[in-house]
Design an enzyme around this catalytic site. Structure first.
Site, PDB file in Angstrom:
ATOM      1  N   ASN A   1      63.810  22.906  14.208  1.00  0.00           N
ATOM      2  CA  ASN A   1      62.993  23.229  15.287  1.00  0.00           C
ATOM      3  C   ASN A   1      63.489  24.407  15.797  1.00  0.00           C
ATOM      4  O   ASN A   1      64.256  24.784  16.483  1.00  0.00           O
ATOM      5  CB  ASN A   1      63.385  22.125  16.278  1.00  0.00           C
ATOM      6  CG  ASN A   1      62.789  22.114  17.718  1.00  0.00           C
ATOM      7  OD1 ASN A   1      61.855  23.218  17.886  1.00  0.00           O
ATOM      8  ND2 ASN A   1      63.097  21.740  18.793  1.00  0.00           N
ATOM      9  N   TRP A   2      62.370  25.452  15.926  1.00  0.00           N
ATOM     10  CA  TRP A   2      62.281  26.746  15.853  1.00  0.00           C
ATOM     11  C   TRP A   2      62.219  26.971  17.607  1.00  0.00           C
ATOM     12  O   TRP A   2      62.582  28.019  18.152  1.00  0.00           O
ATOM     13  CB  TRP A   2      61.393  27.914  15.517  1.00  0.00           C
ATOM     14  CG  TRP A   2      61.651  27.916  13.773  1.00  0.00           C
ATOM     15  CD1 TRP A   2      62.803  27.243  13.251  1.00  0.00           C
ATOM     16  CD2 TRP A   2      60.673  28.756  12.976  1.00  0.00           C
ATOM     17  NE1 TRP A   2      62.270  27.756  11.880  1.00  0.00           N
ATOM     18  CE2 TRP A   2      61.411  28.580  11.726  1.00  0.00           C
ATOM     19  CE3 TRP A   2      59.718  29.518  13.024  1.00  0.00           C
ATOM     20  CZ2 TRP A   2      60.892  29.205  10.661  1.00  0.00           C
ATOM     21  CZ3 TRP A   2      59.159  29.805  12.136  1.00  0.00           C
ATOM     22  CH2 TRP A   2      59.666  30.072  10.620  1.00  0.00           C
ATOM     23  N   LYS A   3      61.550  26.169  18.339  1.00  0.00           N
ATOM     24  CA  LYS A   3      61.291  26.109  19.791  1.00  0.00           C
ATOM     25  C   LYS A   3      60.463  27.300  20.084  1.00  0.00           C
ATOM     26  O   LYS A   3      59.518  27.758  19.318  1.00  0.00           O
ATOM     27  CB  LYS A   3      62.558  26.345  20.439  1.00  0.00           C
ATOM     28  CG  LYS A   3      63.639  24.946  20.201  1.00  0.00           C
ATOM     29  CD  LYS A   3      64.790  24.945  20.932  1.00  0.00           C
ATOM     30  CE  LYS A   3      65.754  23.759  20.378  1.00  0.00           C
ATOM     31  NZ  LYS A   3      66.850  23.336  21.400  1.00  0.00           N
TER      32      LYS A   3
ATOM     33  N   HIS B   1      61.123  15.658  22.690  1.00  0.00           N
ATOM     34  CA  HIS B   1      62.223  16.515  22.548  1.00  0.00           C
ATOM     35  C   HIS B   1      62.879  16.742  24.102  1.00  0.00           C
ATOM     36  O   HIS B   1      62.060  16.675  25.091  1.00  0.00           O
ATOM     37  CB  HIS B   1      62.030  17.759  21.988  1.00  0.00           C
ATOM     38  CG  HIS B   1      63.367  18.731  21.862  1.00  0.00           C
ATOM     39  ND1 HIS B   1      64.081  19.302  22.970  1.00  0.00           N
ATOM     40  CD2 HIS B   1      63.845  18.950  20.885  1.00  0.00           C
ATOM     41  CE1 HIS B   1      64.809  20.097  22.558  1.00  0.00           C
ATOM     42  NE2 HIS B   1      65.200  19.675  21.165  1.00  0.00           N
TER      43      HIS B   1
ATOM     44  N   GLU C   1      63.788  18.884  25.978  1.00  0.00           N
ATOM     45  CA  GLU C   1      63.487  19.917  26.707  1.00  0.00           C
ATOM     46  C   GLU C   1      61.918  19.689  27.135  1.00  0.00           C
ATOM     47  O   GLU C   1      61.478  19.940  28.302  1.00  0.00           O
ATOM     48  CB  GLU C   1      63.176  21.162  25.881  1.00  0.00           C
ATOM     49  CG  GLU C   1      64.751  21.892  25.844  1.00  0.00           C
ATOM     50  CD  GLU C   1      64.775  22.374  24.507  1.00  0.00           C
ATOM     51  OE1 GLU C   1      64.104  23.107  23.677  1.00  0.00           O
ATOM     52  OE2 GLU C   1      66.126  22.583  23.918  1.00  0.00           O
TER      53      GLU C   1
ATOM     54  N   GLU D   1      69.518  12.955  19.918  1.00  0.00           N
ATOM     55  CA  GLU D   1      70.028  14.379  20.335  1.00  0.00           C
ATOM     56  C   GLU D   1      70.551  14.150  21.647  1.00  0.00           C
ATOM     57  O   GLU D   1      70.029  14.237  22.711  1.00  0.00           O
ATOM     58  CB  GLU D   1      68.827  15.394  20.411  1.00  0.00           C
ATOM     59  CG  GLU D   1      67.972  15.672  18.967  1.00  0.00           C
ATOM     60  CD  GLU D   1      67.600  16.915  18.987  1.00  0.00           C
ATOM     61  OE1 GLU D   1      67.684  17.732  18.186  1.00  0.00           O
ATOM     62  OE2 GLU D   1      66.569  17.029  19.963  1.00  0.00           O
TER      63      GLU D   1
ATOM     64  N   GLY E   1      72.091  23.360  22.344  1.00  0.00           N
ATOM     65  CA  GLY E   1      72.001  24.620  22.591  1.00  0.00           C
ATOM     66  C   GLY E   1      73.506  24.895  23.322  1.00  0.00           C
ATOM     67  O   GLY E   1      73.441  25.966  23.682  1.00  0.00           O
TER      68      GLY E   1
ATOM     69  N   SER F   1      73.643  21.246  18.440  1.00  0.00           N
ATOM     70  CA  SER F   1      74.741  22.182  17.888  1.00  0.00           C
ATOM     71  C   SER F   1      75.304  21.883  16.446  1.00  0.00           C
ATOM     72  O   SER F   1      76.379  22.040  16.325  1.00  0.00           O
ATOM     73  CB  SER F   1      75.807  22.416  18.964  1.00  0.00           C
ATOM     74  OG  SER F   1      75.255  22.767  19.987  1.00  0.00           O
TER      75      SER F   1
ATOM     76  N   GLY G   1      68.431  23.275  15.804  1.00  0.00           N
ATOM     77  CA  GLY G   1      67.526  24.345  16.552  1.00  0.00           C
ATOM     78  C   GLY G   1      68.160  25.528  16.366  1.00  0.00           C
ATOM     79  O   GLY G   1      67.876  26.239  15.324  1.00  0.00           O
ATOM     80  N   GLY G   2      69.087  26.078  17.008  1.00  0.00           N
ATOM     81  CA  GLY G   2      69.401  27.721  16.923  1.00  0.00           C
ATOM     82  C   GLY G   2      69.943  27.930  15.440  1.00  0.00           C
ATOM     83  O   GLY G   2      69.513  28.985  15.056  1.00  0.00           O
TER      84      GLY G   2
HETATM   85  P1  PGA Z   1      70.550  22.996  18.740  1.00  0.00           P
HETATM   86  O1  PGA Z   1      68.919  22.234  19.236  1.00  0.00           O
HETATM   87  O2  PGA Z   1      70.758  23.027  17.445  1.00  0.00           O
HETATM   88  O3  PGA Z   1      70.321  24.494  19.196  1.00  0.00           O
HETATM   89  O4  PGA Z   1      71.485  22.721  19.703  1.00  0.00           O
HETATM   90  C1  PGA Z   1      69.154  21.225  18.541  1.00  0.00           C
HETATM   91  C2  PGA Z   1      67.493  20.728  18.943  1.00  0.00           C
HETATM   92  O5  PGA Z   1      67.068  20.882  20.331  1.00  0.00           O
HETATM   93  O6  PGA Z   1      66.860  20.169  18.246  1.00  0.00           O
END
Ligand code: PGA
Length: 251
Positions: A9-11, A96, A98, A168, A174, A214, A235-236
């Site tokens: 997930n590149w966000k 998600h 967010e 998650e 993050g 993470s 994510g990251g």
């Molecule tokens: P992260 O994000 O790996 O940067 O913690 C995961 C996600 O939000 O899907």
């Protein structure tokens, strides 16, 4: 056998040219990942079409980060599941944390989004997970059970089979602070148990449940080794091709 999936997930990251470079690099390196592991790239909307073209004929699948809860019409700024499907993407992330937090998406709205995804033959990756306060107060199983029941329990068994779940924990997203593999396993087993009560054990046993929060090359192996963890939503670390591929090789 449940499908093992590693999704990136590149966000809201990368310009389109940067995204294209990144996906080219992921595709090139993906030859070392066993074919049984499904790789899904989830870039911003603006990159989707181009990335779908680049991934044609490769084992890499492409998904969107969100879709509208309606099929079409006067909803300025929204993107429908049918639009996403029409360019050849196969997956869509739904709910998600967010989106839940910054855009007030609730469980019932997410049910409607899942319905839209299914009507356009997209696989929803449904995200659930508790906040730090809920983890600390000890009611995290109840929180996740509510998310699962309100968003998924109106689906038919056939529809449920076409859902991927991502657990998650919000406190791990993050933050660099991942759940322990035991915490992940406990929640994944609980989610499967919750699904089994509603849809039956066979269906619950067929659904892929990914861990997100993470996840990185240094912890993926231990987390993925747990019996109810079927992959990761990354994510990251998905913004670095080598890290993403190393995570996918961690099974
Ligand atoms: P992260 O994000 O790996 O940067 O913690 C995961 C996600 O939000 O899907």
């Amino acid at each position: 056998m449940r499908k093992r999936i590693v999704a990136g997930n590149w966000k809201m990251n990368t310009s389109q040219p940067e995204g294209i470079e990144l996906v080219k690099s992921v595709i090139e390196k993906s030859i070392v990942v066993p074919k049984a592991i499904e790789l899904v790239i989830i870039p911003p909307f603006t990159h989707l079409s181009e990335i779908v073209k680049l991934s044609k004929g490769t084992s890499v699948k492409v998904g969107a980060q969100n879709c509208a809860e309606w099929s079409k019409g006067a909803y300025t700024g929204e993107v429908s599941a049918a639009m996403i499907s029409s360019i050849g993407a196969t997956h869509v992330v739904i709910g998600h944390s967010e989106r839940r937090e910054f855009f007030n998406e609730d469980n019932k709205m997410l049910y409607r989004k899942i319905k839209q995804a299914h009507e356009s033959n997209l696989i929803p990756i449904y995200c659930c997970g508790e906040k730090l306060k809920e983890r600390e107060s000890g009611n995290f199983f109840e929180v996740v059970e509510k998310q699962i029941s309100e968003s998924l329990f109106e689906l038919s068994k056939e529809q449920m089979l076409q859902v991927v779940i991502a657990y998650e924990p919000v406190w791990a997203i993050g933050t660099g602070k991942n759940a322990t593999s035991q915490q992940a396993q406990d929640m994944h087993a609980f989610i499967r148990f919750t699904l089994a009560k509603k849809f039956g054990k066979d269906i619950a046993d067929s659904i892929s449940i990914l861990y997100g929060g993470s996840c990185k090359p240094s912890n993926a192996e231990e987390i993925f080794a747990r019996p109810d963890v079927d992959g990761g939503l990354i994510g990251g670390a998905s913004l670095v091709a080598d890290d993403f591929i190393t995570i996918a090789q961690s099974f």
